[in-house]
Design a protein around this motif. Structure first.
Motif, PDB file in Angstrom:
ATOM      1  N   GLU A 170       0.820  -1.211   0.000  1.00  0.00           N
ATOM      2  CA  GLU A 170       0.000   0.000   0.000  1.00  0.00           C
ATOM      3  C   GLU A 170       0.854   1.262   0.000  1.00  0.00           C
ATOM      4  O   GLU A 170       0.412   2.327  -0.446  1.00  0.00           O
ATOM      5  CB  GLU A 170      -0.981   0.018   1.181  1.00  0.00           C
ATOM      6  N   SER A 176      -7.863   0.790  -4.467  1.00  0.00           N
ATOM      7  CA  SER A 176      -8.272  -0.124  -3.390  1.00  0.00           C
ATOM      8  C   SER A 176      -8.870  -1.398  -3.975  1.00  0.00           C
ATOM      9  O   SER A 176      -8.571  -2.515  -3.520  1.00  0.00           O
ATOM     10  CB  SER A 176      -9.277   0.563  -2.474  1.00  0.00           C
ATOM     11  N   ASN A 230      -7.400  -5.118  -3.649  1.00  0.00           N
ATOM     12  CA  ASN A 230      -8.297  -6.149  -3.128  1.00  0.00           C
ATOM     13  C   ASN A 230      -8.377  -7.322  -4.091  1.00  0.00           C
ATOM     14  O   ASN A 230      -8.369  -8.500  -3.685  1.00  0.00           O
ATOM     15  CB  ASN A 230      -9.688  -5.537  -2.929  1.00  0.00           C
ATOM     16  N   PHE A 232      -6.595  -2.704   5.032  1.00  0.00           N
ATOM     17  CA  PHE A 232      -7.866  -2.139   4.594  1.00  0.00           C
ATOM     18  C   PHE A 232      -8.665  -1.629   5.786  1.00  0.00           C
ATOM     19  O   PHE A 232      -8.488  -2.098   6.921  1.00  0.00           O
ATOM     20  CB  PHE A 232      -8.720  -3.182   3.853  1.00  0.00           C
ATOM     21  N   LYS A 233      -9.556  -0.683   5.522  1.00  0.00           N
ATOM     22  CA  LYS A 233     -10.525  -0.244   6.522  1.00  0.00           C
ATOM     23  C   LYS A 233     -11.908  -0.252   5.858  1.00  0.00           C
ATOM     24  O   LYS A 233     -12.032  -0.074   4.644  1.00  0.00           O
ATOM     25  CB  LYS A 233     -10.197   1.149   7.048  1.00  0.00           C
ATOM     26  N   GLN A 258     -14.295  -2.174   1.400  1.00  0.00           N
ATOM     27  CA  GLN A 258     -12.932  -2.155   1.913  1.00  0.00           C
ATOM     28  C   GLN A 258     -12.100  -1.145   1.134  1.00  0.00           C
ATOM     29  O   GLN A 258     -12.105  -1.133  -0.099  1.00  0.00           O
ATOM     30  CB  GLN A 258     -12.308  -3.542   1.817  1.00  0.00           C
ATOM     31  N   LYS A 259     -11.379  -0.323   1.870  1.00  0.00           N
ATOM     32  CA  LYS A 259     -10.552   0.692   1.240  1.00  0.00           C
ATOM     33  C   LYS A 259      -9.207   0.756   1.940  1.00  0.00           C
ATOM     34  O   LYS A 259      -9.135   0.627   3.172  1.00  0.00           O
ATOM     35  CB  LYS A 259     -11.256   2.059   1.316  1.00  0.00           C
ATOM     36  N   ILE A 260      -8.154   0.938   1.165  1.00  0.00           N
ATOM     37  CA  ILE A 260      -6.819   1.059   1.751  1.00  0.00           C
ATOM     38  C   ILE A 260      -6.786   2.274   2.673  1.00  0.00           C
ATOM     39  O   ILE A 260      -7.376   3.317   2.385  1.00  0.00           O
ATOM     40  CB  ILE A 260      -5.753   1.191   0.651  1.00  0.00           C
ATOM     41  N   ASP A 261      -6.103   2.162   3.786  1.00  0.00           N
ATOM     42  CA  ASP A 261      -5.966   3.275   4.729  1.00  0.00           C
ATOM     43  C   ASP A 261      -4.829   4.184   4.251  1.00  0.00           C
ATOM     44  O   ASP A 261      -3.691   4.087   4.701  1.00  0.00           O
ATOM     45  CB  ASP A 261      -5.676   2.730   6.128  1.00  0.00           C
TER      46      ASP A 261
END
Length: 451
Positions: free
Chosen positions: A100, A129, A133, A147-148, A162-165
């Protein structure tokens, strides 16, 4: 990750598939590696990401293209960093080594070097993201991304994704000095005027008058964008049979309905990349009526089309100089000529310098016609939902959509009196450039159509 003399590219292709018992020639986008020396393109397996996540579900090649135009620059950014032998990238041998932090570095580059606005960055975050994923789900990545869960609203639906922080520093938009994108033809000094409906008609007639003389091959198309809210892809997909004049009158004098359909297989078989020539929303489009629309319709059919000596398609409505159905790219180029001619006219006319500044210091292309149509609909009393239906936007519930089509079409008839140029007395006392020759000619020209 393969470096050397290669770059990632996206490429439009067509393939045959079975659909409902028929064989359909289907457009799609793939990602490939291009040999920078030979220009040969080798399809890359990562194209499966576009196919799995977007091609099967979106129904629009433009959606795939939007994603590819973000993923390809990201992959090339990584390639460039690897070639520079930067310490953070020496471990990257392939897609499996992506982390990431590399996506963060790319987005920071988009801030620092590309001056991307935060809305653009958010779109890139979403696609990156989904890309990470996908790579994790396909068991490609060695390291699981962090992910968050975030809430995303789509229409009335709210869902968790889900999305990368991401940790990069976003754009300070107060530092950007980007030109404003025009969404109407009314100049800023008239924007808040209560008579802007009639002011808008004056400017519409002027630019269409210039189009008739300078770019007659697209003048009627521009008029359809303004009075019917058509996208450029919808304009070039029209055939002569797609125009339905109402009440037995010629040239749409008492109403014009345009049958907006995707006719790529009929008109654009010569192209592989048809991403700019798609019809997003097939529909029967009612047009607002103005004498200049009727005049340009008549002029197009009786003058412009008669000049096409050897049309490659006998039923097309717009042609290029070689007699082929006009592509969206050619339409764009012709509109750019119209825009530059109009700006030159404003600059060279006494009393029009403020107009010149207003139109030259803002961004606008042919899509402005859709914005003009939207503003006319809102100004004459359509509500937002009815305007969305008239624009061909994706609507909500089917019964609501049906009701809106009925009421909005009825209200078009009511709106005609409000749009009537007979109301020009309402702008008599405004600071309009009524003294210059072309402006007077436009007004006399419009008045002649009503007799």
């Amino acid at each position: 990750m393969k470096t050397g003399n290669y770059r990632y590219v996206w490429k439009a292709i067509r393939y045959y598939r079975k659909q409902g018992g028929e064989i359909v020639n289907t457009p799609s986008i793939i990602i490939g590696l291009e040999d920078m020396t030979t220009k040969e393109v080798f399809p890359h397996p990562i194209s499966h990401f576009l196919y799995k996540k977007y091609h099967r579900n979106s129904g629009s090649i433009n959606y795939e293209l939007n994603v590819a135009q973000i993923i390809v620059p990201f992959l090339n950014f990584i390639l460039d960093q690897v070639k520079c032998e930067l310490s953070e990238y020496t471990e990257i041998k392939g897609l499996e080594d992506l982390r990431e932090s590399h996506a963060n570095a790319f987005l920071q580059y988009c801030v620092d070097e590309k001056s991307n606005k935060n809305k653009t960055l958010e779109m890139k975050e979403n696609y990156l993201s989904k890309f990470y994923n996908y790579l994790w789900d396909e068991k490609v990545l060695k390291h699981k991304p962090k992910f968050k869960l975030v809430s995303v609203r789509k229409g009335k639906e709210v869902r968790k994704v889900q999305k990368i922080d991401f940790t990069y520093k976003k754009t300070d938009e107060t530092l950007l000095r980007e030109r404003i994108k025009r969404k109407d033809i009314v100049p800023q000094n008239h924007d808040s005027n209560e008579n802007r409906i009639f002011i808008r008609l004056q400017y519409i007639r002027e630019i269409l008058y210039v189009a008739k003389h300078e770019t007659p091959d697209i003048a009627f198309g521009v008029a359809l964008q303004i009075f019917g809210g058509l996208r450029k892809g919808e304009v070039v997909n029209l055939t002569r049979a797609a125009l339905k004049s109402q009440n037995g009158q010629k040239f749409g004098v008492e109403g014009l309905v345009v049958l907006v359909r995707d006719r790529q297989n009929e008109l654009f078989k010569r192209f592989i990349d048809v991403s700019t020539m798609q019809v997003k929303s097939p529909r029967d489009q009612s047009c607002l009526i103005d004498p200049i629309l009727n005049y340009l319709y008549k002029h197009h059919m009786e003058v412009v089309l008669k000049k096409i000596k050897k049309p490659k398609h006998p039923n097309a409505l717009f042609y290029d100089t070689e007699g082929n159905p006009m592509s969206a790219d050619t339409y764009d180029k012709r509109f750019l000529k119209l825009k530059n001619t109009y700006l030159g006219m404003l600059l060279g006319t006494q009393g029009r310098y403020q107009d010149y500044l207003d139109f030259s210091q803002t961004k606008w292309r042919s899509h402005i016609g859709r914005g003009v149509f939207t503003n006319m609909c809102l100004d004459v009393g359509f509500n937002e939902k009815q305007t969305a239906v008239l624009r061909g936007d994706r609507s909500t519930q089917s019964m609501e959509s049906y009701f809106d089509i009925i009421t909005a079409t009825y209200n078009i008839r009511k709106a005609l009196s409000l749009l009537s140029p007979d109301q020009s007395a309402n702008v008599a006392d405004l600071n309009m450039p009524t003294n210059h020759r072309m402006w007077k000619e436009v007004q006399e020209y419009g008045a002649g159509l009503r007799t």
